[in-house]
Motif scaffolding. Structure first.
Motif, PDB file in Angstrom:
ATOM      1  N   UNK A  59     -24.918  37.697 -31.973  1.00 26.70           N
ATOM      2  CA  UNK A  59     -24.107  38.616 -31.180  1.00 26.70           C
ATOM      3  C   UNK A  59     -22.952  37.984 -30.453  1.00 26.70           C
ATOM      4  N   UNK A  60     -22.340  36.989 -31.070  1.00 23.94           N
ATOM      5  CA  UNK A  60     -21.178  36.348 -30.454  1.00 23.94           C
ATOM      6  C   UNK A  60     -20.311  35.709 -31.517  1.00 23.94           C
ATOM      7  N   UNK A  61     -19.230  35.065 -31.083  1.00 29.71           N
ATOM      8  CA  UNK A  61     -18.338  34.411 -32.040  1.00 29.71           C
ATOM      9  C   UNK A  61     -18.087  32.968 -31.626  1.00 29.71           C
ATOM     10  N   UNK A  62     -17.914  32.120 -32.626  1.00 33.74           N
ATOM     11  CA  UNK A  62     -17.630  30.706 -32.425  1.00 33.74           C
ATOM     12  C   UNK A  62     -16.124  30.502 -32.464  1.00 33.74           C
ATOM     13  N   UNK A  63     -15.592  29.911 -31.395  1.00 32.93           N
ATOM     14  CA  UNK A  63     -14.162  29.607 -31.336  1.00 32.93           C
ATOM     15  C   UNK A  63     -14.032  28.087 -31.277  1.00 32.93           C
ATOM     16  N   UNK A 210      -6.801  29.686 -22.149  1.00 31.02           N
ATOM     17  CA  UNK A 210      -6.454  28.435 -21.483  1.00 31.02           C
ATOM     18  C   UNK A 210      -5.184  27.867 -22.079  1.00 31.02           C
ATOM     19  N   UNK A 211      -5.055  27.993 -23.401  1.00 27.57           N
ATOM     20  CA  UNK A 211      -3.881  27.514 -24.123  1.00 27.57           C
ATOM     21  C   UNK A 211      -3.133  28.706 -24.716  1.00 27.57           C
ATOM     22  N   UNK A 212      -1.833  28.730 -24.536  1.00 23.83           N
ATOM     23  CA  UNK A 212      -1.007  29.814 -25.071  1.00 23.83           C
ATOM     24  C   UNK A 212      -0.163  29.295 -26.234  1.00 23.83           C
ATOM     25  N   UNK A 213       0.110  30.191 -27.175  1.00 22.01           N
ATOM     26  CA  UNK A 213       0.909  29.797 -28.332  1.00 22.01           C
ATOM     27  C   UNK A 213       0.695  30.752 -29.479  1.00 22.01           C
ATOM     28  N   UNK A 218      -7.828  33.580 -31.870  1.00 25.16           N
ATOM     29  CA  UNK A 218      -8.143  34.809 -31.154  1.00 25.16           C
ATOM     30  C   UNK A 218      -8.568  34.545 -29.733  1.00 25.16           C
ATOM     31  N   UNK A 219      -7.659  34.001 -28.937  1.00 21.58           N
ATOM     32  CA  UNK A 219      -7.945  33.615 -27.563  1.00 21.58           C
ATOM     33  C   UNK A 219      -7.688  32.148 -27.325  1.00 21.58           C
ATOM     34  N   UNK A 220      -7.563  31.389 -28.413  1.00 21.15           N
ATOM     35  CA  UNK A 220      -7.299  29.953 -28.303  1.00 21.15           C
ATOM     36  C   UNK A 220      -6.206  29.580 -29.291  1.00 21.15           C
TER      37      UNK A 220
END
Length: 361
Positions: A59-63, A210-213, A218-220
């Motif tokens: 029930x989650x995702x690995x980033x 935390x990091x933008x670009x 999907x969030x990183x």
């Protein structure tokens, strides 16, 4: 060199190395490129993501991240509300939490008992006052103690608190409570490559980037290395396949080590711990001199992240050791690729050097 420093890093699994080579040498495409080579690289990344996810709650995702330090920073800085953590946590959690405190977030640091475990009664009282995030380590990196995380997580969830689990030392070895919301892991602690880790995020939990670009994950943001992802995935697969064999081997090594070091004192609980980590002390021992006298044995005087700082281990201080006892402590780490013969030889060198040093004192 006899390697007894598995908490600092683990030897790279040969299978992980071989799996990485083609992605370093031949299949060099950017996995975020739409080209045929890029799509092939992306497919390899996704296979690795699924392999890593197999040892995490459903029930989650690995980033994928650059390592556990980034994952922990992201989890803490990307959430809101007051923070609760534990005095024996890794510096990546404690320092980040204090940085957030300096920015105005409320921070509570729970003490630990002499055995290295928290007092659940105290934790219940603090959690009952309400908090945004609880950050807790599954297996302590310095003394190997396992926190009563299932009970702690259940208490946190009753009060609506998000739970961040630092599972770096426990991933693939100790069960991670399924109720956790965020889990940080690292490849090089499970016989994978350095330079890659992951943050597992429960479905429905959102955190600020935390990091933008390019937002590749999907969030990183940041270009992924297919080779590192593949190495991580294979290492995770092997942890699952070899779980029972590894655990049995580590228990044999623990028995051998504790018998040979029978005159030394174990730091932290001898019962609630991961047996591949043995932190012991011997009064009056000069550990810096011991390490110099045992150059052919790799072991540690504490966390590799703090080595050379000159500071007394905050973990050993948290369990109540005086500076003198903390500075006479060593950490031995062993696992899959440690042979009984090598461990015995390394221990013999350490014990002989310690005996000689104390006889001359």
């Amino acid at each position: 060199m006899i390697y007894l420093d598995y908490q600092a890093t683990t030897p790279l699994a040969p299978e992980a190395f071989e799996a990485m080579v083609p992605w370093l040498r031949d299949h060099f495409a950017n996995p975020h490129s739409p080209s045929r080579m890029g799509r092939a690289a992306r497919a390899a990344v996704e296979v690795a993501r699924e392999q890593v996810a197999q040892l995490l709650p459903p029930g989650g995702r690995v980033i994928f991240t650059s390592g556990a330090t980034e994952a922990l920073n992201w989890a803490l800085k990307g959430t809101s509300g007051s923070l609760i953590t534990i005095a024996s946590e890794h510096a990546a959690v404690l320092d980040t939490a204090r940085a957030e405190q300096a920015r105005g977030r409320e921070l509570t640091v729970l003490p630990v008992r002499p055995d290295g475990r928290i007092d659940l009664w105290v934790a219940h009282r603090v959690l009952g006052q309400g908090a945004g995030v609880l950050a807790a380590m599954l297996v302590n990196n310095e003394i190997g103690v396992i926190q009563p995380l299932p009970e702690l997580v259940r208490a946190a969830k009753r009060h609506g608190t998000l739970v961040l689990c630092d599972a770096v030392q426990g991933y693939g070895r100790i069960a991670i409570p399924e109720e956790c919301d965020l889990v940080a892991i690292s490849a090089h602690k499970i016989h994978g490559p350095k330079g890659i880790g992951a943050l597992w995020v429960r479905d429905g939990v959102s955190i600020e980037p935390l990091l933008h670009g390019g937002d590749q994950e999907g969030g990183r943001s940041g270009t992924l290395s297919p080779a590192l992802c593949v190495g991580f995935g294979v290492a995770a697969r092997l942890m699952g396949e070899r779980y029972e064999a590894d655990a049995t081997h580590v228990e044999r090594l623990w028995a051998l080590a504790t018998e040979r070091l029978s005159g030394w004192t174990i730091n932290g609980s001898a019962e609630h711990r991961y047996c591949g980590n043995l932190n012991v002390r011997r009064r009056g021992l000069d550990v810096a001199r011991l390490m110099s006298d045992c150059r052919d044995v790799a072991f540690s005087a504490g966390s590799a992240c703090a080595s050379g700082s000159g500071r007394t281990s905050h973990v050993l201080k948290a369990i109540g050791l005086l500076d003198a006892d903390a500075r006479s402590s060593i950490r031995l780490g062993f696992g899959r690729y440690t042979t009984e013969a090598n461990l015995r030889a390394g221990l013999d060198m350490i014990v002989a050097a310690a005996d000689a040093q104390l006889m001359m004192a």
